[in-house]
Every structure is written in C-alpha cells, then in structure tokens.
Write an enzyme that holds these catalytic residues in place. Sequence first.
Site, PDB file in Angstrom:
ATOM      1  N   GLY A 186      36.808  35.306  34.572  1.00  0.00           N
ATOM      2  CA  GLY A 186      37.347  36.717  32.902  1.00  0.00           C
ATOM      3  C   GLY A 186      36.439  37.408  32.974  1.00  0.00           C
ATOM      4  O   GLY A 186      36.196  38.890  33.001  1.00  0.00           O
ATOM      5  N   CYS A 187      34.113  36.947  32.689  1.00  0.00           N
ATOM      6  CA  CYS A 187      34.043  37.824  32.357  1.00  0.00           C
ATOM      7  C   CYS A 187      33.290  39.340  33.180  1.00  0.00           C
ATOM      8  O   CYS A 187      32.978  40.449  32.986  1.00  0.00           O
ATOM      9  CB  CYS A 187      32.674  37.422  31.980  1.00  0.00           C
ATOM     10  SG  CYS A 187      33.146  35.853  30.506  1.00  0.00           S
ATOM     11  N   THR A 188      33.306  38.832  34.668  1.00  0.00           N
ATOM     12  CA  THR A 188      32.652  39.329  35.610  1.00  0.00           C
ATOM     13  C   THR A 188      33.779  40.200  35.803  1.00  0.00           C
ATOM     14  O   THR A 188      33.538  41.575  36.463  1.00  0.00           O
ATOM     15  CB  THR A 188      32.917  38.591  37.301  1.00  0.00           C
ATOM     16  OG1 THR A 188      31.863  37.827  36.946  1.00  0.00           O
ATOM     17  CG2 THR A 188      32.452  38.936  38.256  1.00  0.00           C
TER      18      THR A 188
END
Length: 153
Positions: A43-45
């Site tokens: 998700g962060c990527t």
Amino acid sequence: MDLTGQKAPDFTLPRDGGGEISLSGLQPAPVVLYFYPRDDTPGCTTEAIEFTAALEAFGKAGAKILGVSRDTVAKHEKFIAKHDLGIPLVADEDGTVCEAYGVWVEKNMYGKKSMGIERATFLIDGEGKVVREWRKVKVKGHVEEVLEAAQGL
C-alpha cells in the site's frame, strides 16, 4: 483528534539525500503531508508512486508533497531508488511528529494488537493551518481526492 482549522504542528526532520526539512520552511506553499506505515510495503509503495506521478499537477496547484514514516533515512533512500520516487521522505524515527498529528495508534491485525502509523494525509495551507485531513486512508483514489482539494486552495 481532528486538526482541521488548527495550526499544523511544525517540525524539522532528517530527509532522504541528507539535510533536513521543516514544515514551516515550505511556506508559503500549501503542503500535502502524508503519513504512511512503512517503506516498500504494497500500500505504501502504491501511494508513493501515485503521489510521484501527480507531482507535476500538485506543482501547478502550488502545493508541495512530503511523506513521513518512522523508517530511517537509509531505508527511505533505498525505497526512493527502487521505485524512482520524486517526493521527499522524512524520517520520524522517534515518532514525535506521528504523535503530534495523532497518527501513532493501536492497530489490530488478525487479532494481534500493535502500535503503528495510521495512514493519514493532511492538507496544510500556506499559513500553516490544516484545512483538510484524511484518516484511515484507502490508497485507491486517494491521491486524486487530495489533488482536487489542493487545487481548491
């Protein structure tokens, strides 16, 4: 904790590539300050890549983007290099800034409780006031929503 309408807590943190960034130092530009749990997780990527892709549009709106996690500067640099990110990332290793924004929370994953960063974004106007906040962010469509809000400033 709702910071909308309040002065955004100022900070100075180490950033990727060396040096430091302070929130007040970015004024009078509006700032999109986004908190994310951890470098190089799915998700962060996705979120970082989408913010990078929209960098030009945010720039046209006059807004700066800044990502914050508790990862080290060295981890940030690897994350940026691996995914060709164009946004500055700052290291809040002791969690002071996460606490100030109320994003250091108890999480419950598969019945296991732990402390971590709640994915959240704050839109801060040129005078340092929080004009909008998004908590418990779902990545899909988020960057577009933040951009629309930034263009309205």
